[in-house]
Design an enzyme around this catalytic site. Structure first.
Site, mmCIF file in Angstrom:
data_model
loop_
_atom_site.group_PDB
_atom_site.id
_atom_site.type_symbol
_atom_site.label_atom_id
_atom_site.label_comp_id
_atom_site.label_asym_id
_atom_site.label_seq_id
_atom_site.Cartn_x
_atom_site.Cartn_y
_atom_site.Cartn_z
ATOM 1 N N PHE A 125 0.883 -1.129 0.108
ATOM 2 C CA PHE A 125 0.069 -0.069 0.116
ATOM 3 C C PHE A 125 0.804 1.149 0.020
ATOM 4 O O PHE A 125 1.693 1.436 0.946
ATOM 5 C CB PHE A 125 -0.988 -0.179 1.130
ATOM 6 C CG PHE A 125 -1.916 0.928 1.280
ATOM 7 C CD1 PHE A 125 -3.144 1.031 0.546
ATOM 8 C CD2 PHE A 125 -1.785 2.171 2.172
ATOM 9 C CE1 PHE A 125 -4.077 1.895 0.432
ATOM 10 C CE2 PHE A 125 -2.719 3.233 2.015
ATOM 11 C CZ PHE A 125 -4.017 3.028 1.233
ATOM 12 N N THR A 128 2.740 6.490 2.070
ATOM 13 C CA THR A 128 3.762 7.733 2.384
ATOM 14 C C THR A 128 4.770 7.750 1.399
ATOM 15 O O THR A 128 5.085 7.223 0.615
ATOM 16 C CB THR A 128 4.797 6.991 3.568
ATOM 17 O OG1 THR A 128 3.764 6.307 4.525
ATOM 18 C CG2 THR A 128 5.609 7.875 4.065
ATOM 19 N N GLU A 129 5.326 9.303 1.322
ATOM 20 C CA GLU A 129 6.031 9.844 0.399
ATOM 21 C C GLU A 129 7.189 10.609 0.989
ATOM 22 O O GLU A 129 7.042 10.951 2.317
ATOM 23 C CB GLU A 129 5.309 10.822 -0.470
ATOM 24 C CG GLU A 129 4.309 10.454 -1.210
ATOM 25 C CD GLU A 129 3.646 11.228 -2.235
ATOM 26 O OE1 GLU A 129 4.229 12.420 -2.375
ATOM 27 O OE2 GLU A 129 2.699 10.902 -3.025
ATOM 28 N N ALA A 132 5.431 13.370 2.514
ATOM 29 C CA ALA A 132 3.948 13.499 3.085
ATOM 30 C C ALA A 132 3.898 12.060 3.590
ATOM 31 O O ALA A 132 3.830 10.905 3.122
ATOM 32 C CB ALA A 132 3.080 13.269 1.823
ATOM 33 N N GLY A 133 3.836 12.069 5.032
ATOM 34 C CA GLY A 133 3.585 10.937 5.913
ATOM 35 C C GLY A 133 2.188 11.109 6.833
ATOM 36 O O GLY A 133 1.189 10.784 6.147
ATOM 37 N N GLY A 352 24.625 -6.143 30.707
ATOM 38 C CA GLY A 352 25.331 -6.239 29.715
ATOM 39 C C GLY A 352 24.838 -7.254 28.721
ATOM 40 O O GLY A 352 25.091 -6.802 27.319
ATOM 41 N N GLU A 375 1.892 3.888 11.111
ATOM 42 C CA GLU A 375 0.421 3.772 11.021
ATOM 43 C C GLU A 375 0.040 5.030 11.955
ATOM 44 O O GLU A 375 -1.130 4.763 12.445
ATOM 45 C CB GLU A 375 -0.326 2.538 11.712
ATOM 46 C CG GLU A 375 0.199 1.151 11.129
ATOM 47 C CD GLU A 375 -0.686 1.163 9.717
ATOM 48 O OE1 GLU A 375 -1.600 1.763 9.479
ATOM 49 O OE2 GLU A 375 -0.467 0.078 9.007
ATOM 50 N N GLU A 379 2.038 11.184 18.386
ATOM 51 C CA GLU A 379 1.572 12.344 18.310
ATOM 52 C C GLU A 379 0.449 12.639 17.643
ATOM 53 O O GLU A 379 -0.704 13.206 18.149
ATOM 54 C CB GLU A 379 2.746 13.569 17.731
ATOM 55 C CG GLU A 379 4.066 13.638 18.686
ATOM 56 C CD GLU A 379 4.915 12.541 18.453
ATOM 57 O OE1 GLU A 379 5.802 12.454 19.450
ATOM 58 O OE2 GLU A 379 4.804 11.459 17.587
#
Length: 393
Positions: A125, A128-129, A132-133, A352, A375, A379
């Site tokens: 799908f 996202t660019e 542009a997210g 450790g 997804e 925020e």
């Protein structure tokens, strides 16, 4: 009120056995080599994992109700063993199959769904660019229609399941014009793998999810027939909003699998690791952290499966979309942040050793961060929750 039935728990056991037998013995090697195990996908298809919320006519389970909850159980159990395999299923169904199942024409469904549901193919799908997210309205990829062909130009970033030998199609959002209000008209267009002009960029070098297939895509005048439009022209924005709502519940299930595994690892290690002549688990500084982790896991489980139940109730016509949207955002926000905290706690308990790749907590630590981003970031979830409470947009 929701609860998991015996059938649900039996199914969980089935997937857990599969994950322990088919994934666990190889996962460290796959992760170190950043290898996508394509041979595993048909096995997941044989188990029915890609068709849990699909009708029988396309090879799905044909469940009358509850398919989404079963899917979340599968994602949780796969994610408990490895997060990359969990996201392969989550994206394969939620971002690959479901948009076609929900919005596709009869011809589109018949062409793509049987192979996708059987695990013979995967779909991606492309939303996202590079620029542009979260701000999907800033989409720059364009598609113009002329002589019965869509010509697509632009680029997409971070696209899961987009470059495997099994990938059969990627659904791409693109600007196809402007609305009457002068806003971008976004539409979803299906681009089959191998379409001339669609370039699959080299796989990313990622912090985590090394086993998952992730590529950028470039469209250099790629052309597909007009009937490859998915749903109505201009409905792409509404389509991917619904797709993301469903996907947030699935990511919550994936995060739950991570947190559950960290609880198990930390509890076992704290009982076995000896320091100053006694197991470190007797120290409250350790045991209290693990107790807090147990609370996180139970809260994440309740939020995740309540949201999944509401989604199934919505599909049955008994719940509205606003209630599901709010529950999905709350579950996604809490569970993903709990997963991140769980890996920090487990790594601290291991000391450790937790910093060493031979222990699974290191892999889960790397894998967890993306859960708070994909997804919709944490925020964005807070913004959605605030809006759902009636606060000003």
């Amino acid at each position: 009120m929701f609860e998991l039935s015996k059938d649900h728990e039996d199914f969980r056991g089935l997937v857990r056995d599969f994950a322990q037998g088919e994934i666990a013995p190889h996962v460290a090697e796959w992760d170190a080599a950043a290898h996508f195990p394509a041979e595993l996908v048909p096995k997941m298809g044989e188990l029915g994992l890609f068709g849990l919320n699909a009708p029988e006519e396309y090879g799905g389970a044909g469940l009358d109700e509850g398919g989404f909850t079963y899917l979340c159980l599968a994602i949780e159990e796969l994610g408990r063993v490895d997060q990359s395999i969990g996201i392969t299923l989550s994206a394969g169904v939620g971002l690959g199959i479901n948009p076609i199942l929900t919005y596709g024409s009869a011809q589109q469904k018949e062409r793509f769904l049987p192979d996708l549901i059987a695990g013979r193919a995967l779909a991606g799908f492309g939303l996202t660019e590079p620029g542009a997210g979260s701000d999907a309205g800033a989409t720059r990829t364009r598609a113009s229609l002329a002589d019965g062909q869509w010509t697509i130009t632009g680029s997409k970033a971070f696209i899961t399941n987009s470059g495997t030998d099994l990938t059969s199609v990627v659904t791409v959002t693109a600007r196809t014009g402007e609305t009457a209000e002068g806003k971008p008209e976004l539409s979803a267009i299906m681009v089959p793998a191998g379409t001339p002009g669609m370039v699959v960029e080299p796989a990313y070098r990622k912090l985590g999810w090394h086993i998952s297939d992730t590529h950028g895509l470039t469209f250099e005048g790629a052309q597909v027939p007009e009937d490859h439009l998915l749903g109505a022209r201009g409905s792409g924005f509404k389509q991917f909003l619904k797709t993301l709502d469903d996907g947030r519940i699935a990511i919550s299930a994936l995060a739950l699998g991570c947190a559950q595994r960290m609880l198990e690892e930390a509890t076992t290690y704290a009982g076995e690791r000896i320091a100053f002549g006694r197991p470190i688990g007797v120290n409250q500084g350790v045991s209290f952290q693990i107790a807090d982790l147990a609370v996180m896991v139970e809260a994440a489980r309740m939020l995740t499966y309540r949201a999944a139940w509401l989604k199934d109730e919505q599909e049955a016509g008994r719940r509205g979309s606003a209630e599901v949207k709010q529950a999905a955002a709350i579950a996604k926000l809490y569970s993903t942040e709990a997963a991140m905290s769980s890996t920090r706690i487990a790594t601290q308990v291991f000391g450790g050793n937790g910093f060493m790749e031979e222990y699974p907590v290191a892999r889960f630590y790397r894998d967890a961060k993306i859960l708070e981003i994909g997804e919709g970031t944490s925020e964005v979830q807070r913004m959605l929750i605030a809006r759902g409470l009636g606060l000003p947009a």
